[in-house]
Design a protein around this motif. Sequence first.
Motif, PDB file in Angstrom:
ATOM      1  N   GLN A 273     -10.415  -2.628 -18.128  1.00 17.82           N
ATOM      2  CA  GLN A 273      -9.224  -2.846 -17.314  1.00 17.82           C
ATOM      3  C   GLN A 273      -8.817  -4.311 -17.260  1.00 17.82           C
ATOM      4  O   GLN A 273      -7.653  -4.630 -17.060  1.00 17.82           O
TER       5      GLN A 273
ATOM      6  N   LEU B  42      -2.170  -1.295 -10.232  1.00 22.41           N
ATOM      7  CA  LEU B  42      -2.970  -1.027  -9.046  1.00 22.41           C
ATOM      8  C   LEU B  42      -4.135  -2.007  -8.987  1.00 22.41           C
ATOM      9  O   LEU B  42      -4.836  -2.215  -9.984  1.00 22.41           O
ATOM     10  N   ARG B  43      -4.320  -2.610  -7.819  1.00 25.09           N
ATOM     11  CA  ARG B  43      -5.484  -3.452  -7.578  1.00 25.09           C
ATOM     12  C   ARG B  43      -6.154  -2.980  -6.285  1.00 25.09           C
ATOM     13  O   ARG B  43      -5.471  -2.703  -5.293  1.00 25.09           O
ATOM     14  N   THR B  44      -7.472  -2.898  -6.323  1.00 27.56           N
ATOM     15  CA  THR B  44      -8.227  -2.489  -5.130  1.00 27.56           C
ATOM     16  C   THR B  44      -8.700  -3.746  -4.411  1.00 27.56           C
ATOM     17  O   THR B  44      -9.412  -4.567  -4.977  1.00 27.56           O
ATOM     18  N   ILE B  45      -8.242  -3.889  -3.163  1.00 27.77           N
ATOM     19  CA  ILE B  45      -8.618  -5.044  -2.342  1.00 27.77           C
ATOM     20  C   ILE B  45      -9.384  -4.505  -1.136  1.00 27.77           C
ATOM     21  O   ILE B  45      -8.798  -3.914  -0.228  1.00 27.77           O
TER      22      ILE B  45
ATOM     23  N   SER C 133       2.502   8.787  -3.303  1.00 30.38           N
ATOM     24  CA  SER C 133       1.290   8.751  -4.113  1.00 30.38           C
ATOM     25  C   SER C 133       1.511   9.428  -5.461  1.00 30.38           C
ATOM     26  O   SER C 133       1.066   8.923  -6.504  1.00 30.38           O
TER      27      SER C 133
ATOM     28  N   THR D 123       0.853  -1.193   0.000  1.00 28.96           N
ATOM     29  CA  THR D 123       0.000   0.000   0.000  1.00 28.96           C
ATOM     30  C   THR D 123       0.890   1.244   0.000  1.00 28.96           C
ATOM     31  O   THR D 123       2.118   1.168   0.158  1.00 28.96           O
TER      32      THR D 123
ATOM     33  N   ARG E 159     -11.077  -1.883   0.750  1.00 31.46           N
ATOM     34  CA  ARG E 159     -10.948  -0.423   0.664  1.00 31.46           C
ATOM     35  C   ARG E 159      -9.505   0.001   0.470  1.00 31.46           C
ATOM     36  O   ARG E 159      -9.208   1.192   0.368  1.00 31.46           O
ATOM     37  N   ALA E 160      -8.594  -0.973   0.409  1.00 27.83           N
ATOM     38  CA  ALA E 160      -7.171  -0.646   0.269  1.00 27.83           C
ATOM     39  C   ALA E 160      -6.727  -0.669  -1.187  1.00 27.83           C
ATOM     40  O   ALA E 160      -7.181  -1.481  -1.986  1.00 27.83           O
ATOM     41  N   LYS E 161      -5.844   0.271  -1.544  1.00 22.94           N
ATOM     42  CA  LYS E 161      -5.214   0.290  -2.857  1.00 22.94           C
ATOM     43  C   LYS E 161      -3.846  -0.364  -2.738  1.00 22.94           C
ATOM     44  O   LYS E 161      -2.987   0.104  -1.987  1.00 22.94           O
TER      45      LYS E 161
ATOM     46  N   TYR F 269      -0.402  -1.864  -4.677  1.00 19.78           N
ATOM     47  CA  TYR F 269       0.390  -1.692  -5.894  1.00 19.78           C
ATOM     48  C   TYR F 269       1.338  -2.874  -6.068  1.00 19.78           C
ATOM     49  O   TYR F 269       1.899  -3.418  -5.099  1.00 19.78           O
TER      50      TYR F 269
ATOM     51  N   GLN G  39       2.313   4.307 -12.724  1.00 15.80           N
ATOM     52  CA  GLN G  39       1.145   3.570 -13.235  1.00 15.80           C
ATOM     53  C   GLN G  39       0.839   3.990 -14.667  1.00 15.80           C
ATOM     54  O   GLN G  39       0.560   3.147 -15.535  1.00 15.80           O
TER      55      GLN G  39
END
Length: 492
Positions: free
Chosen positions: A135, A53-56, A39, A23, A58-60, A62, A46
Amino acid sequence: MAQEPDVGTRILKALRFQSKGMTITDLSRKTGVSRNVVSHYLDILQVSGKVELRTIGRAKVYYPAQRVPLSAFLCFTRNLIIVLDESQRIVQVNDQCLNLLRRTKEDLVGKTLREVNLSVISTPEALAVIDGVEQEQILTDLSYLRDGKEHDFQMQVIPTTFDDGEKGCTLVLEEITERKRYLRNMEFLARTAMELVNLPLETDIYQYIGMRVAERVPVSRIFVNSFDEVNRQYIMRAILDREFREGLIEILGRDPVGLTFPYDALFGAPYHQTMTEVVNIQEHVFRPESEKGPFSFYDICFRQIPEELCEAILDRFNIGKFIHVGLTWQDRLFGMVGIFLAPGEDLEDRRAIESFLRQASIAIARRQTEDRLRRSEQRFREVINLSSAPASIIDAEGRYSFLNRAFTDLFGFTLTDIPTGREWFGKAFPDPVYREKVVAAWKSDLAKAGPGELRVRTFRVRCMNGNVKNIRFRPATLSDGNQYITYEETAG
């Protein structure tokens, strides 16, 4: 801020061995750089395609981008590769793709898929898939005809980011024609195996064989012969398709179904065939002249059809090649299947066809065995029926399967009157005490005697008309478990 120019490199090094990703907070701690700076650089990395980037939840999270130099990918893969920009203009295309499509780079690069009209991927179905990519990569199957043959491909549409940050996609097409053919052939063999097991007795199995072979050949010009073992000859049993059969009737002046051909002629001049050659798949070429084999179509017809009519058949149906396969099982010949092809045509699914014909040969063998058993049983019943000695047959379940005429003449009963042993005992021995004695004797004798041993007993039997007769019973157990019984009236 002096370290900021090196921040991108430090972020990539931190991500390199982190299979679970990191993260922004993780990267800030690892690099010692503030979250805002991390960030900012992650956005740049990116866009340039260096991180993903993958959203898991609520966390982003990398990850390092899994990148292969596109030039190496294009040159060394066997797959077909087309790279498109955001407007679906062709940016790059590899040599494998150019060879299959028979196009040059100048024909394609800079043009859209709709403009170049590529046979594989310019179809409405393929374009709809490409239009829908966002995507996540998409996988789909495509097929197209080339030189009269169907080719199958599996297409991956992969979202792609170029070095300048522009979006596009990469099309990766893997040819799966052989894989699809293998699956189709396995499905064909599984389906026909079940059909042959359940094929009704009244179904013309030779017509069925021709219809199923027709599913695996380019054009349905097929015949199926049976083999007459007694008269040593082939008999034409089925011809596919209707147009082919009607054309042969017109040329020959008769229906070819029913024609006979001498089998033993194969082992003499001009054929000199061996049994192995007769049963295995063989190919004979008639046209073009430069590829003509040792046998003419006149020879293939056992010289039973006039030579000029043979030539007329070749001309009428554009026949250049003949392939035949024996219907065989366990060194027995049951017939032959012949397939006619045009010049240049080939039989692609030979192994599947051979496997099917082995299955069909087993089914014919089973039918012939069952037919012989039925005829043998019929002869046996006819002999018993003509005998002057009253006789019956009871199956292993206690049901009467046969009563001869002499039995009905003696007792007056028919199969309708006494379908089972229970009805027989009830009507022939109405006194329950005496009937119990008879049944006990029957069971006792049956338990002691072996197959083929006579169990002679004499009992009083009440006939259909009410008369009582002294009858000597001679039952014996047959090898199949049935009971064969003869009856003789004796003096009281």
